[in-house]
Structures are given as C-alpha cells and as structure tokens.
Design an enzyme around this catalytic site. Structure first.
Site, PDB file in Angstrom:
ATOM      1  N   ILE A  46       0.843  -1.210   0.000  1.00 36.59           N
ATOM      2  CA  ILE A  46       0.000   0.000   0.000  1.00 36.59           C
ATOM      3  C   ILE A  46       0.873   1.254   0.000  1.00 36.59           C
ATOM      4  O   ILE A  46       0.592   2.213  -0.697  1.00 36.59           O
ATOM      5  CB  ILE A  46      -0.967  -0.013   1.209  1.00 36.59           C
ATOM      6  CG1 ILE A  46      -1.969  -1.151   1.049  1.00 36.59           C
ATOM      7  CG2 ILE A  46      -1.690   1.316   1.359  1.00 36.59           C
ATOM      8  CD1 ILE A  46      -2.913  -1.335   2.208  1.00 36.59           C
ATOM      9  N   LYS A  82      14.115  26.026   9.608  1.00 40.35           N
ATOM     10  CA  LYS A  82      12.998  26.824   9.067  1.00 40.35           C
ATOM     11  C   LYS A  82      12.640  27.931  10.051  1.00 40.35           C
ATOM     12  O   LYS A  82      12.317  27.652  11.203  1.00 40.35           O
ATOM     13  CB  LYS A  82      11.791  25.903   8.826  1.00 40.35           C
ATOM     14  CG  LYS A  82      10.544  26.630   8.387  1.00 40.35           C
ATOM     15  CD  LYS A  82       9.369  25.681   8.171  1.00 40.35           C
ATOM     16  CE  LYS A  82       8.091  26.454   7.949  1.00 40.35           C
ATOM     17  NZ  LYS A  82       6.899  25.607   7.963  1.00 40.35           N
ATOM     18  N   LEU A 337      -3.394  11.265   8.979  1.00 43.34           N
ATOM     19  CA  LEU A 337      -4.364  11.564   7.926  1.00 43.34           C
ATOM     20  C   LEU A 337      -5.689  10.866   8.169  1.00 43.34           C
ATOM     21  O   LEU A 337      -6.728  11.304   7.675  1.00 43.34           O
ATOM     22  CB  LEU A 337      -3.784  11.162   6.567  1.00 43.34           C
ATOM     23  CG  LEU A 337      -2.518  11.928   6.152  1.00 43.34           C
ATOM     24  CD1 LEU A 337      -1.923  11.355   4.870  1.00 43.34           C
ATOM     25  CD2 LEU A 337      -2.817  13.412   5.970  1.00 43.34           C
ATOM     26  N   GLU A 346       0.149  25.953   6.128  1.00 42.60           N
ATOM     27  CA  GLU A 346       0.902  26.388   7.308  1.00 42.60           C
ATOM     28  C   GLU A 346       1.576  25.194   7.983  1.00 42.60           C
ATOM     29  O   GLU A 346       1.838  25.212   9.189  1.00 42.60           O
ATOM     30  CB  GLU A 346      -0.018  27.125   8.291  1.00 42.60           C
ATOM     31  CG  GLU A 346      -0.393  28.546   7.841  1.00 42.60           C
ATOM     32  CD  GLU A 346       0.703  29.599   8.082  1.00 42.60           C
ATOM     33  OE1 GLU A 346       1.750  29.256   8.658  1.00 42.60           O
ATOM     34  OE2 GLU A 346       0.495  30.757   7.692  1.00 42.60           O
ATOM     35  N   THR A 348       0.788  22.073   9.009  1.00 38.88           N
ATOM     36  CA  THR A 348       0.175  21.683  10.281  1.00 38.88           C
ATOM     37  C   THR A 348      -0.069  20.187  10.470  1.00 38.88           C
ATOM     38  O   THR A 348      -0.385  19.767  11.586  1.00 38.88           O
ATOM     39  CB  THR A 348      -1.162  22.419  10.462  1.00 38.88           C
ATOM     40  OG1 THR A 348      -1.867  22.418   9.221  1.00 38.88           O
ATOM     41  CG2 THR A 348      -0.938  23.838  10.905  1.00 38.88           C
TER      42      THR A 348
HETATM   43  C1  LIG Z   1       0.011  17.272  -0.739  1.00 38.79           C
HETATM   44  C2  LIG Z   1       0.392  17.087   0.679  1.00 38.79           C
HETATM   45  C3  LIG Z   1       1.416  17.856   1.227  1.00 38.79           C
HETATM   46  C4  LIG Z   1       1.758  17.728   2.579  1.00 38.79           C
HETATM   47  N1  LIG Z   1       2.720  18.534   3.117  1.00 38.79           N
HETATM   48  C5  LIG Z   1       2.926  18.512   4.452  1.00 38.79           C
HETATM   49  C6  LIG Z   1       3.844  19.385   5.080  1.00 38.79           C
HETATM   50  O1  LIG Z   1       4.545  20.156   4.428  1.00 38.79           O
HETATM   51  N2  LIG Z   1       3.947  19.346   6.419  1.00 38.79           N
HETATM   52  C7  LIG Z   1       3.204  18.495   7.183  1.00 38.79           C
HETATM   53  O2  LIG Z   1       3.289  18.544   8.415  1.00 38.79           O
HETATM   54  N3  LIG Z   1       2.403  17.600   6.606  1.00 38.79           N
HETATM   55  C8  LIG Z   1       2.225  17.593   5.281  1.00 38.79           C
HETATM   56  N4  LIG Z   1       1.366  16.706   4.709  1.00 38.79           N
HETATM   57  C9  LIG Z   1       0.742  15.679   5.527  1.00 38.79           C
HETATM   58  C10 LIG Z   1       1.722  14.549   5.784  1.00 38.79           C
HETATM   59  O3  LIG Z   1       2.146  14.006   4.584  1.00 38.79           O
HETATM   60  C11 LIG Z   1       1.007  13.484   6.611  1.00 38.79           C
HETATM   61  O4  LIG Z   1       0.416  14.068   7.720  1.00 38.79           O
HETATM   62  C12 LIG Z   1       1.970  12.482   7.114  1.00 38.79           C
HETATM   63  O5  LIG Z   1       2.711  11.959   6.075  1.00 38.79           O
HETATM   64  C13 LIG Z   1       1.267  11.384   7.853  1.00 38.79           C
HETATM   65  O6  LIG Z   1       0.647  10.493   7.005  1.00 38.79           O
HETATM   66  P1  LIG Z   1       0.048   9.194   7.674  1.00 38.79           P
HETATM   67  O7  LIG Z   1       1.134   8.450   8.346  1.00 38.79           O
HETATM   68  O8  LIG Z   1      -1.146   9.563   8.456  1.00 38.79           O
HETATM   69  O9  LIG Z   1      -0.508   8.364   6.424  1.00 38.79           O
HETATM   70  P2  LIG Z   1       0.275   7.536   5.286  1.00 38.79           P
HETATM   71  O10 LIG Z   1       1.582   8.117   4.971  1.00 38.79           O
HETATM   72  O11 LIG Z   1      -0.714   7.418   4.156  1.00 38.79           O
HETATM   73  O12 LIG Z   1       0.521   6.106   5.914  1.00 38.79           O
HETATM   74  C14 LIG Z   1      -0.513   5.149   6.004  1.00 38.79           C
HETATM   75  C15 LIG Z   1       0.075   3.823   6.468  1.00 38.79           C
HETATM   76  O13 LIG Z   1      -0.996   2.897   6.662  1.00 38.79           O
HETATM   77  C16 LIG Z   1      -0.655   1.662   6.053  1.00 38.79           C
HETATM   78  N5  LIG Z   1      -1.897   0.969   5.670  1.00 38.79           N
HETATM   79  C17 LIG Z   1      -3.000   1.499   5.119  1.00 38.79           C
HETATM   80  N6  LIG Z   1      -3.914   0.521   4.884  1.00 38.79           N
HETATM   81  C18 LIG Z   1      -3.354  -0.639   5.312  1.00 38.79           C
HETATM   82  C19 LIG Z   1      -3.788  -1.997   5.340  1.00 38.79           C
HETATM   83  N7  LIG Z   1      -4.969  -2.381   4.821  1.00 38.79           N
HETATM   84  N8  LIG Z   1      -2.948  -2.924   5.832  1.00 38.79           N
HETATM   85  C20 LIG Z   1      -1.730  -2.572   6.351  1.00 38.79           C
HETATM   86  N9  LIG Z   1      -1.279  -1.303   6.353  1.00 38.79           N
HETATM   87  C21 LIG Z   1      -2.079  -0.352   5.836  1.00 38.79           C
HETATM   88  C22 LIG Z   1       0.188   2.073   4.849  1.00 38.79           C
HETATM   89  O14 LIG Z   1       0.967   0.996   4.396  1.00 38.79           O
HETATM   90  C23 LIG Z   1       1.033   3.182   5.481  1.00 38.79           C
HETATM   91  O15 LIG Z   1       2.113   2.609   6.154  1.00 38.79           O
HETATM   92  C24 LIG Z   1       1.057  16.788   3.367  1.00 38.79           C
HETATM   93  C25 LIG Z   1       0.073  15.972   2.796  1.00 38.79           C
HETATM   94  C26 LIG Z   1      -0.270  16.124   1.474  1.00 38.79           C
HETATM   95  C27 LIG Z   1      -1.348  15.257   0.890  1.00 38.79           C
END
Ligand SMILES: Cc1cc2nc3c(=O)[nH]c(=O)nc-3n(C[C@H](O)[C@H](O)[C@H](O)COP(=O)(O)OP(=O)(O)OC[C@H]3O[C@@H](n4cnc5c(N)ncnc54)[C@H](O)[C@@H]3O)c2cc1C
Length: 510
Positions: A46, A82, A337, A346, A348
């Site tokens: 994924i 930063k 997320l 910003e 966040t």
């Molecule tokens: C365009 C964009 C720009 C961004 N820029 C910034 C920034 O400048 N500063 C900032 O603070 N944040 C930023 N963010 C947000 C930041 O990227 C996320 O907050 C951060 O990466 C956390 O993501 P996450 O770990 O919640 O989700 P993800 O990175 O999506 O991780 C999800 C995890 O769940 C696992 N998973 C999902 N489903 C299953 C399943 N069925 N079985 C097993 N595993 C599973 C995946 O393998 C993965 O390991 C940005 C986001 C976007 C979209």
C-alpha cells in the site's frame, strides 16, 4: 460481577507512515519498561502518502521528549532549519511577507509593536513591518543560528522548525521504536473483527492469514481510515465549502542557489505552490482546486515555476479537507491523515500528529475506556482542527485579489462565525483575542493580517500616552539592532555544516 478495569497490556498501531512511526516511537519511549506490548502493522504494497516536508517549531519538543539529538536527526532526514514561511502574491500579485516563528519587536509601555509601526506608517514611515522581526530579517538574509538562551538579547526572539524528508523521519523513528521494543509486522490487513456486543475492535486479519489482537488500536492508516471509518463508521465533516482545494501535484528538484531557511508559498490562480529546500533537494508542489483548474494545467503551472532540474516524476494526490466526527471512538484512536486533513499551507499535519499523541498520553485509557476521556480528547482535537481551518481560510479571504474564479469565490463566502468574529476584533482595533488549543498565537495572525493588507481601522488607545519621538526612537533602535545582529550571524548552510548536521557526513549504514 463486571471485570475491574486493568491497565492496557497490548497496543496495536495500524500504519507505518509518519503518523504510525511517530506514535510508535512516543508510546514505546513511554512504555518500554512496562509489560505493555506495542505492535505496528504496515503494508509496503500500500505504501505511504510520501509527501510532507515542512513543520512547526513544536516538533523540536517532540524530539527532545524522546531524547533525540538534533544533529543525528538532521543528518538522518536531510533536514534544514525553518524560520517561517514566505507568502508571495497573497494580498495582491507582487506582495511578499513572511509569517515568522517569532514576534515583531517587544511591546512599548504595553502597546504591541504592530500598533506602533502602523502609526509610524500613517505618518510616512517606509520601512516594512518585516524588517522589525529578527527571524524574518535572518530568513531573508539566509542566515541561521540557534536562539540565544539570554532572553534579554534580540538574538533570543525567535523559534525555529525543520524542513525535512518525512519518509526518512518515519524510517529514523522506526529504528528508534524497534530499539525500544516495538514489533513491526509487514502485511496487508484485509479484515477487521469487532466484538459483537461492544463494537470494540478485537482482531486484525492479514492477507497471509495471520491475526493480530490488541486492546487499544491506533489508526494511522492514512486517508482511508481503515478502523475509524471503514469499521467504526465515524463519519467525516467535509470542510471543502471553506477550503475547496482538493488536489495536489508534487515533484522534487535539484537545489539551486542559496539554501534558504524558510518555506515559500506562492498564491496561484486556483491554489498555491510550495517550495521547501532540504539539504539535498527541493520539494515543490501545487495545491489546487479541481473546480477551477484541470490537472494538466495545474501540473504545467507547477513545472513552469520550478528553478532546478526535476529529479522525480510529478506525483498526483487527492484529498478532502475536513476531519472525522470523532477522533477517538470505542478502543480506536485515529492519528494522522486518518483523523483529518487540512491543506499544508501552514505545515500543520505533522503537528496534528504530535497533538494527537500528546493528548493520548495525557488521557491514556485503561480497559474501561471511559467515555469522559474520549470526549475530552475529541473536544481538544476538534478545536485544534477548527482553529487551524480558520487560520488557513484567513489567507484566502484577507486579500485584494479577484483575478480568477477561485479568488472571486472567496469574496462571496460566508465565513465560520469563529473566523468572522476574529476578523471583526482585528479590524476594529488590531486586537487578536487568544484562545486555548490553538497552535497559532496572536503574532501569527498579526503577520497574516498585516502581510495581506488588512490594516486595523484604529490602534491601541493606550498609544496616545506615548510621545511620538519615543515611538520613533524605539523603532529605529529595534531596526538597527536586528540588522547589526543578523549581519554577524552565520549563513544557513555554513551553520548546518559547522554543527555536523549535514547529511553528507552520514555513514552509509544510517
Ligand atoms: C500534498 C500534501 C502535502 C503535505 N505537506 C505537508 C507538510 O509540508 N507538512 C506536514 O506537516 N504535513 C504535510 N502533509 C501531511 C503529511 O504528509 C502526513 O500528515 C503524514 O505523512 C502522515 O501520514 P500518515 O502516516 O497519516 O498516512 P500515510 O503516509 O498514508 O501512511 C498510512 C500507512 O498505513 C498503512 N496501511 C494502510 N492501509 C493498510 C492496510 N490495509 N494494511 C496494512 N497497512 C495499511 C500504509 O501501508 C502506510 O504505512 C502533506 C500531505 C499532502 C497530501
């Protein structure tokens, strides 16, 4: 007789992105000398969202709380420092201002500096407000040093954050978490079993057939919200009415020119573009609203504005701005997320992860999962999200731009009451009432209001007591002491190299 509540003995974290590994590292650090087991499940198939580079100063306290040394962290994540975000073309095309991590000068006889500056401006002062902020002048001169611990010095008047590769940060924290006892399981979760009576999540089933149990589940599965939404059907508050951007295209490029200690956000016709310099490359992206621009046009607007050669293919991302109705429901807490998303204007999102972890540790449950703890958590996180939403929306509405459909859309928008009252208080007499559970304090709001041409109609009434010559002298002294001090500061790259934080000094094994 009902079972007595017991301490939680097993925690299961779903997801190994930035959210999953930050949570795993923090919980492991807290619980590694106890009998609580922590398991993290992630699926390489994924993958992770793979963007996210700019942060807020609070992340330093997260690292410090875990005993992580700055130099090691910076080398491992290719981080730069930063001092704030430069906003280009937001108030009007051609405008530039910086939202700094710091104040504009000290108050004089209790009167905030922005009032003094505004009075001098009305009397003909030409020096921009930005030049009365140490972090802004340092940022624009591409200089950096740590804040001086002596609070009487001008060199102490700022905070700082990092610009880094968040995938490398997740990898770095994985090593840390595994060292502190976290068990990582690779595999795709295909089924989630809930207790028929309570609805609590009990077991995760992987594609391989393996099952994983737990008492407390942390959903860090990203936008899909595998547990909080797909199993517990919490529901999502869609905020696109106020923040309509719903897509982004991201690409990396080679570094060109001076290594800047700040992020840049440039307003475009249907969104805005980011530029984030890391040690080894620059991150670029265009956040936009698909109602006002096609994906192809958004991509070409982004690529046209990039200085260095591209080092990756453009990556398309889709999102819906908003938050879950509940962040904590039954025995599942959503962090990252899966909890919600607001565009990264910003920086966040990583901060919300940190807030979620901090609140969880403070309200850490036992097996009874008291509703009052969940309510407190949901209330706090809800306020955090709402207040950031209002602050982001301020950037779009405090503007004179009306040169595209998107900007005209914001002219006719009905604002959330919470933002409307904040704007009214400001316009009336330049006041920013502060409130709890808001990451952005009055200096941040002042920076955006002033930077985007929303000058208050009246000033602080106490200002009339201060002789004008005193105000002039004070502003002049502040301006020259900032300038003199910044001129002596090391440049950003030299500082990174001098502290040994350069990733070029890292052995392969890190
Ligand atoms: C365009 C964009 C720009 C961004 N820029 C910034 C920034 O400048 N500063 C900032 O603070 N944040 C930023 N963010 C947000 C930041 O990227 C996320 O907050 C951060 O990466 C956390 O993501 P996450 O770990 O919640 O989700 P993800 O990175 O999506 O991780 C999800 C995890 O769940 C696992 N998973 C999902 N489903 C299953 C399943 N069925 N079985 C097993 N595993 C599973 C995946 O393998 C993965 O390991 C940005 C986001 C976007 C979209």
């Amino acid at each position: 007789m009902t079972d007595q509540p017991k301490p939680i003995s097993s925690i299961c974290i779903v997801g190994g992105g930035t959210a999953g590994w930050m949570t795993a590292a923090a919980l492991a650090y807290k619980f590694h000398r106890t009998k609580t087991s922590i398991t993290l499940v992630e699926s390489e198939q994924i993958g992770t969202v793979g963007v996210g580079e700019a942060t807020l100063p609070h992340i330093r306290f997260f690292n410090q709380a875990l005993g992580i040394d700055e130099v090691t962290f910076m080398r491992a994540t290719n981080a730069t420092f930063k001092l704030g975000i430069e906003f280009c073309d937001w108030g009007q095309i051609g405008d530039r201002y910086v939202h700094p991590f710091g104040d504009f000068g000290e108050p004089l006889q209790g009167v905030d500096f922005h009032h003094l500056w505004n009075q001098l401006r009305q009397l003909g002062l030409k020096t921009p407000l930005d030049e009365y902020s140490y972090p802004i002048v340092a940022a624009k001169s591409a200089r950096f040093h740590h804040p001086d611990p002596d609070l009487s010095k001008i060199e102490s008047t700022f905070g700082y954050a990092y610009q880094f590769d968040s995938s490398l940060y997740a990898k770095f924290l994985r090593t840390f978490a595994e060292k502190h006892g976290v068990t990582r399981i690779e595999g795709k979760i295909v089924e989630v079993d809930q207790n028929a009576e309570t609805g609590h999540v009990e077991t995760l089933r992987l594609e391989s057939g393996q099952t994983i149990g737990g008492e407390l589940f942390i959903d860090c599965s990203g936008f899909r919200g595998l547990l909080i939404e797909q199993s517990l059907k919490t529901g999502y508050q869609d905020w696109s009415e106020w923040l309509p951007c719903n897509r982004a295209v991201a690409v990396q490029s080679e570094n060109v020119g001076t290594l800047l200690p700040y992020t840049r956000s440039t307003a475009r016709t249907a969104g805005w573009q980011w530029r984030i310099p890391l040690q080894h490359r620059t991150g670029n992206g265009h956040v936009y609203c698909s109602h006002f621009i096609s994906d192809d046009e958004a991509r070409s607007q982004l690529l046209d504005g990039i200085e260095g050669a591209l080092t990756t293919d453009p990556k398309q991302l889709y999102f819906m701005t908003g938050r879950r109705n509940q962040f904590w429901k039954k025995n599942v807490v959503a962090i990252g997320l899966s909890a919600g998303f607001l565009e990264p204007l910003e920086s966040t999102s990583i901060h919300f992860i940190q807030e979620g972890i901090t609140a969880l540790l403070e309200l850490f449950p036992d097996t009874a999962f008291a509703t009052s703890d969940q309510e407190e958590y949901n209330e706090r996180m809800g306020l955090n999200f709402e207040r950031v939403r209002d602050f982001l929306l301020l950037h779009y509405v405090a503007t004179e731009r009306d040169d595209s459909e998107m900007w005209r859309h914001f002219r006719n928008l009905t604002l959330p009451e919470s933002l409307q009252s904040k704007i009214e208080a400001w316009m009336h007499r330049g006041l920013v009432p502060s409130y709890e559970f808001s990451v952005f304090l009055p200096p941040s709001w002042i920076a955006v209001f002033m930077g985007q041409r929303k000058l208050p109609l009246a000033g602080d009434p106490r200002m009339g007591r201060i002789p004008l010559d005193d105000i002039r002298q004070y502003a002049e002294n502040l301006h020259s002491s900032i300038r003199n001090s910044v001129d002596r500061a090391p440049d950003h790259l030299t500082f990174i190299q001098g502290t040994g934080s350069s990733s070029k000094t890292v052995p392969e094994s890190l």
